[in-house]
Design a protein around this motif. Structure first.
Motif, mmCIF file in Angstrom:
data_model
loop_
_atom_site.group_PDB
_atom_site.id
_atom_site.type_symbol
_atom_site.label_atom_id
_atom_site.label_comp_id
_atom_site.label_asym_id
_atom_site.label_seq_id
_atom_site.Cartn_x
_atom_site.Cartn_y
_atom_site.Cartn_z
ATOM 1 N N ASP A 117 39.174 33.385 40.720
ATOM 2 C CA ASP A 117 38.288 34.499 40.368
ATOM 3 C C ASP A 117 39.006 35.841 40.517
ATOM 4 O OD1 ASP A 117 36.179 32.770 39.840
ATOM 5 O OD2 ASP A 117 35.288 32.986 41.834
ATOM 6 N N GLN A 118 39.778 35.978 41.597
ATOM 7 C CA GLN A 118 40.517 37.219 41.844
ATOM 8 C C GLN A 118 41.533 37.484 40.734
ATOM 9 O OE1 GLN A 118 42.352 38.601 45.869
ATOM 10 N NE2 GLN A 118 43.955 37.433 44.853
ATOM 11 N N SER B 296 39.188 24.193 35.499
ATOM 12 C CA SER B 296 38.442 25.446 35.508
ATOM 13 C C SER B 296 39.309 26.589 34.981
ATOM 14 C CB SER B 296 37.958 25.768 36.930
ATOM 15 O OG SER B 296 37.253 26.989 36.961
ATOM 16 N N PRO C 270 38.087 30.947 44.630
ATOM 17 C CA PRO C 270 38.061 32.391 44.878
ATOM 18 C C PRO C 270 39.344 33.103 44.433
ATOM 19 C CG PRO C 270 37.137 31.234 46.758
ATOM 20 C CD PRO C 270 37.723 30.192 45.854
ATOM 21 N N GLU D 88 39.743 38.520 37.614
ATOM 22 C CA GLU D 88 39.262 39.896 37.738
ATOM 23 C C GLU D 88 40.390 40.876 37.448
ATOM 24 O OE1 GLU D 88 37.318 43.431 38.327
ATOM 25 O OE2 GLU D 88 36.550 41.438 37.851
ATOM 26 N N ARG E 83 38.613 28.748 31.480
ATOM 27 C CA ARG E 83 38.424 30.199 31.525
ATOM 28 C C ARG E 83 39.563 30.966 30.843
ATOM 29 N NH1 ARG E 83 36.279 31.487 37.573
ATOM 30 N NH2 ARG E 83 35.889 33.537 36.611
ATOM 31 N N GLU F 74 37.660 35.940 28.702
ATOM 32 C CA GLU F 74 38.127 36.506 29.965
ATOM 33 C C GLU F 74 39.622 36.789 29.989
ATOM 34 O OE1 GLU F 74 36.269 35.155 33.875
ATOM 35 O OE2 GLU F 74 35.975 33.349 32.647
#
Length: 337
Positions: free
Chosen positions: A284-285, A77, A281, A288, A81, A39
């Motif tokens: 995650d943003q 986390s 969240p 992304e 990632r 990622e």
């Protein structure tokens, strides 16, 4: 000159300024090729030989959760990632950020990350005390990158390099193996960064890395991008940037999205972008933004700068430059010694 001629001339001047900004961006963007693994994207840090994630986990935000278990889970986390750059400071959340990160890095996680922390002491004794406290809180015997924190006053560099100044403590920490690399941070004014760089050269002390704000507003106002970034690149000093969203204040302008802010910072910064991540969240943003990232084209850069120019003129959305809201050492001068 009538109104139509005035507007035409103003437009031409604005276009010329924007074109110059884009020329600079073309020269600076993509200076260090990124490598994608999973990622995450990874880039070298200056001449250190280190390869770091394009995203850094901001230390101030990971001490704000009500339960430390949330902070620890968030840090792990992020590492799982692909985020390898861990930011922190002796003063974040009264030391709680370092304590929580220290707990999160147990069980093999310490070996997976590049750990940075900062100290506020301007004197040798104050800096020594804070460095040792940070090592204890972080549960480690070494800091990968140790930084002079909040170089935000014109006399801060003079104090660091003055008689019995903090630079002695930093060099002693490096000699003792407590720190691998040294550098400095600041968010107030590019002129102060330039003064610090001048003094490092005068004292034969080349920083391994420098942390500064780079974002879609900075390009228009007291710009670190235009005044400091070229010098760091020319002197092969590692570039780290912060406040890509200005602690989310930039988003209040409604001129840009969070992903656009992160993409812009990743484009102009050839190194790592440190961003505040206080929940899954938001993590995650940020990931992304990495997944979808391609260096912005001239047209994309121009569009973002055109949209942010009128919001950026007075520094209204960069409060770290124009107010004391982010100046922790101003609120606690005793920390400086």
């Amino acid at each position: 000159m009538n109104r139509r001629e005035f507007l035409k001339k103003s437009s031409l001047v604005a276009g010329a300024v924007l074109a110059q900004q884009l020329v600079d961006l073309d020269r600076l963007a993509g200076a260090a090729p990124a490598q994608r693994r999973g990622e995450m994207l990874y880039r070298p840090l200056g001449n250190t030989g280190e390869e770091l994630s394009i995203l850094g986990l901001g230390g101030a935000h990971i001490g704000r959760q009500p339960d430390e278990k949330q902070s620890i889970a968030l840090i792990k986390s992020a590492i799982d990632r692909g985020i390898t750059f861990m930011d922190n400071s002796w003063d974040y959340n009264g030391g709680e950020s370092e304590k929580r990160m220290g707990k999160a890095l147990q069980g093999g996680y310490r070996e997976k990350v590049f750990l940075m922390t900062k100290f506020d002491g301007r004197t040798r004794s104050a800096a020594q005390k804070q460095i040792d406290e940070s090592l204890k809180r972080l549960k480690t015997d070494r800091i990968d990158l140790l930084m002079f924190h909040e170089v935000i006053r014109m006399n801060d560099p003079d104090r660091f390099f003055g008689p019995d100044g903090a630079v002695q403590a930093a060099l002693e920490a490096k000699k003792a193996g407590k720190a691998r690399y040294l550098g400095f941070t600041g968010h107030k004014d590019p002129a102060i960064h330039l003064h610090m760089l001048d003094l490092t050269r005068a004292h034969n002390f080349k920083p391994d890395a420098v942390l500064m704000p780079l974002n879609v507003m900075d390009a228009h106002f007291r710009s670190f991008q235009h005044q400091v970034l070229p010098r760091l690149i020319s002197e092969k000093i590692g570039v780290l940037s912060m406040k890509p969203l200005g602690d989310a204040i930039i988003l209040q302008s409604k001129a840009v999205s969070a992903i656009e802010c992160l993409h812009y910072a990743m484009t102009v910064n050839p190194g790592t972008v440190v961003t505040g991540i206080d929940s899954l969240p938001i993590l995650d943003q940020a990931l992304e933004a990495v997944r979808s990232f391609k260096p912005l084209t001239r047209e994309e850069q121009a569009a973002l700068l055109a949209r942010t120019e009128r919001f950026a003129r007075s520094g209204e959305y960069e409060l770290f430059k124009t107010t004391g809201h982010f100046d922790s050492t101003a609120k606690h001068p005793e920390w400086m010694g």
